[in-house]
Each structure stands twice: as structure tokens, then as C-alpha cells.
Design a protein around this motif. Structure first.
Motif, short mmCIF file in Angstrom:
data_model
loop_
_atom_site.label_atom_id
_atom_site.label_comp_id
_atom_site.label_asym_id
_atom_site.label_seq_id
_atom_site.Cartn_x
_atom_site.Cartn_y
_atom_site.Cartn_z
N GLU A 1 8.01 -5.52 -10.27
CA GLU A 1 6.84 -5.92 -11.06
C GLU A 1 5.56 -5.79 -10.22
OE1 GLU A 1 5.02 -8.19 -14.45
OE2 GLU A 1 7.12 -7.62 -14.26
N ALA A 2 5.63 -6.20 -8.95
CA ALA A 2 4.46 -6.14 -8.08
C ALA A 2 4.04 -4.71 -7.76
CB ALA A 2 4.74 -6.90 -6.78
N ALA A 3 4.92 -3.76 -7.91
CA ALA A 3 4.58 -2.35 -7.63
C ALA A 3 3.83 -1.70 -8.77
CB ALA A 3 5.85 -1.56 -7.34
N MET A 4 3.94 -2.22 -9.96
CA MET A 4 3.36 -1.56 -11.14
C MET A 4 1.87 -1.22 -11.00
SD MET A 4 5.95 -0.87 -12.92
CE MET A 4 5.22 -0.32 -14.46
N PRO A 5 1.03 -2.12 -10.49
CA PRO A 5 -0.38 -1.74 -10.34
C PRO A 5 -0.60 -0.57 -9.39
CG PRO A 5 -0.14 -4.12 -10.21
CD PRO A 5 1.25 -3.53 -10.19
N TRP A 6 0.26 -0.43 -8.39
CA TRP A 6 0.14 0.66 -7.43
C TRP A 6 0.52 2.00 -8.07
CZ3 TRP A 6 -2.00 -0.28 -2.74
CH2 TRP A 6 -2.02 -1.61 -2.31
N PRO B 1 0.78 -1.24 0.00
CA PRO B 1 0.00 0.00 0.00
C PRO B 1 0.81 1.29 0.00
CG PRO B 1 -1.08 -1.60 1.40
CD PRO B 1 0.24 -2.20 0.97
N LEU B 2 1.96 1.32 0.62
CA LEU B 2 2.77 2.53 0.63
C LEU B 2 3.24 2.94 -0.76
CD1 LEU B 2 3.93 4.80 2.28
CD2 LEU B 2 5.82 3.29 2.96
N ALA B 3 3.24 2.02 -1.71
CA ALA B 3 3.59 2.35 -3.10
C ALA B 3 2.62 3.37 -3.68
CB ALA B 3 3.62 1.09 -3.96
N SER B 4 1.42 3.45 -3.11
CA SER B 4 0.43 4.43 -3.58
C SER B 4 0.87 5.87 -3.32
CB SER B 4 -0.92 4.17 -2.92
OG SER B 4 -0.85 4.45 -1.52
N ARG B 5 1.93 6.06 -2.56
CA ARG B 5 2.43 7.40 -2.22
C ARG B 5 3.72 7.74 -2.97
NH1 ARG B 5 1.67 9.18 2.93
NH2 ARG B 5 2.55 11.09 2.09
N THR B 6 4.03 7.01 -4.02
CA THR B 6 5.28 7.23 -4.77
C THR B 6 5.36 8.64 -5.36
OG1 THR B 6 5.48 4.87 -5.23
CG2 THR B 6 6.74 6.37 -6.64
N ALA B 7 4.28 9.12 -5.96
CA ALA B 7 4.30 10.47 -6.53
C ALA B 7 4.58 11.51 -5.45
CB ALA B 7 2.99 10.77 -7.24
#
Length: 178
Positions: free
Chosen positions: A39-44, A14-20
Motif C-alpha cells: 500500500e505504501a508503494a502505490m504513490p511511488w 525512494p527506490l520504488a520510483s525505479r520500478t518501471a
């Protein structure tokens, strides 16, 4: 451009949703960020506006030049159970893992934000891998409170809440601290 290069390695949690947000914070702290997702981060990352930052995926072909300048620092936000253990064991079978293994070998400043729920964090490899990375000089930061001394697992079902409350300043303070 600041000429301070930061690789932001992103894993699928879930923290990948804060990349921007991390890209913006990196720039505000004087870094030129490059995003390197698993690869697993791509959908986030799919719904985030990352058009103005290099997002480096997959391995380059032999005829391609290097795609990034050398990093001055690396932030692994978030670091999943899988990436933690593979990195600590020296597995470099993906571009993000190769990047992380090379950062350890070159002693590049690195901060990692582990993001795993209690059942994964209860596995014996969790503590062993954290110890290996700490020994190698990686600063480990708790995503719930910014602590560098103790890491608590994420309570099941609270990943989005933890991600929303996360402060990117914890990452930059850790990179400057070392």
C-alpha cells in the motif's frame, strides 16, 4: 514471453520510483515480471508507465482465480524496515507479505534490497530480521553498491540519490548466483 516468472515486490521508499526500470531490466534478463506493491508503494508508482506489466494489488476474492503463475524468483525492491520485520516474523496479513512468506516456504529464489535510514537500521530488530532472512536463503543486496556481504543504512536525505544510482543488474546477478 520467457516462461521465467519474476515477482517484483515493491515497498514505499525512494527506490520504488525505479520500478518501471526494473520491469524493463527484468525483461532484458529473460524474466516475465509481475509487480506486487505494498500500500505504501502505490504513490511511488503513480507516475510510472506500468501499463504493459501486471500490477497485482489486494487480496483476491474467493470466487477469483489465481492472478499470477508460480514464481521462479522474487525480488523485493526496495524492502522497507516494516516489510523486513513483518516478513522475517512470518506475518502474512497483506498480499505482498503473503507472497513473500510463501516464497520462503517454497524456497523460491529471492533477492531483497533493504532501504532504511540509520535510525531504523539501528533498531535491534533490523539485524535480527536480516539474519532470519539470510538463514532462510534470501540474498540481501546493498542498494548503494550491490554488496551481498555488508548492508549499510541509507544516510538521511540521500534516498533519491541512492535510488538514482541503483543498478538493477545487482538484483539479477543475485538471482542467478544462488
Amino acid at each position: 514471453m520467457t516462461n521465467r516468472i519474476l515477482y517484483i515486490v515493491v515497498c514505499g521508499a525512494p527506490l520504488a520510483s525505479r520500478t518501471a526500470d526494473g520491469v524493463k531490466a527484468a525483461r532484458a534478463n529473460g524474466w516475465d515480471p509481475y509487480v506486487i506493491p505494498t500500500e505504501a508503494a502505490m504513490p511511488w508508482l503513480a507516475d510510472q508507465d506500468l501499463r504493459d506489466v501486471p500490477v497485482i494489488t489486494g487480496n483476491r476474492t474467493p470466487d477469483q482465480p489465481k492472478r499470477t503463475p508460480p514464481a521462479d524468483a522474487v525480488a523485493v525492491v526496495p524492502m522497507t524496515f516494516n516489510t523486513l520485520n513483518a516478513w522475517a516474523n512470518g506475518n502474512a496479513n497483506t498480499y505482498p507479505l503473503t507472497t513473500l512468506c510463501a516464497a520462503l516456504g517454497s524456497r523460491t529464489r529471492t533477492a531483497a534490497i533493504p532501504f532504511a535510514k540509520h535510525d531504523l537500521a539501528g533498531h535491534p530488530a533490523w539485524l535480527a530480521s536480516l539474519a532470519v532472512l539470510r538463514y532462510a536463503g534470501v540474498t540481501i543486496v546493498d542498494p548503494q553498491n550491490g554488496s551481498r556481504s555488508s548492508i549499510e543504512p541509507i544516510a538521511s536525505g540521500t534516498g533519491n540519490e541512492v535510488a538514482s544510482a541503483f543498478h538493477w543488474e545487482w538484483v539479477f546477478a543475485s538471482l542467478e548466483h544462488r
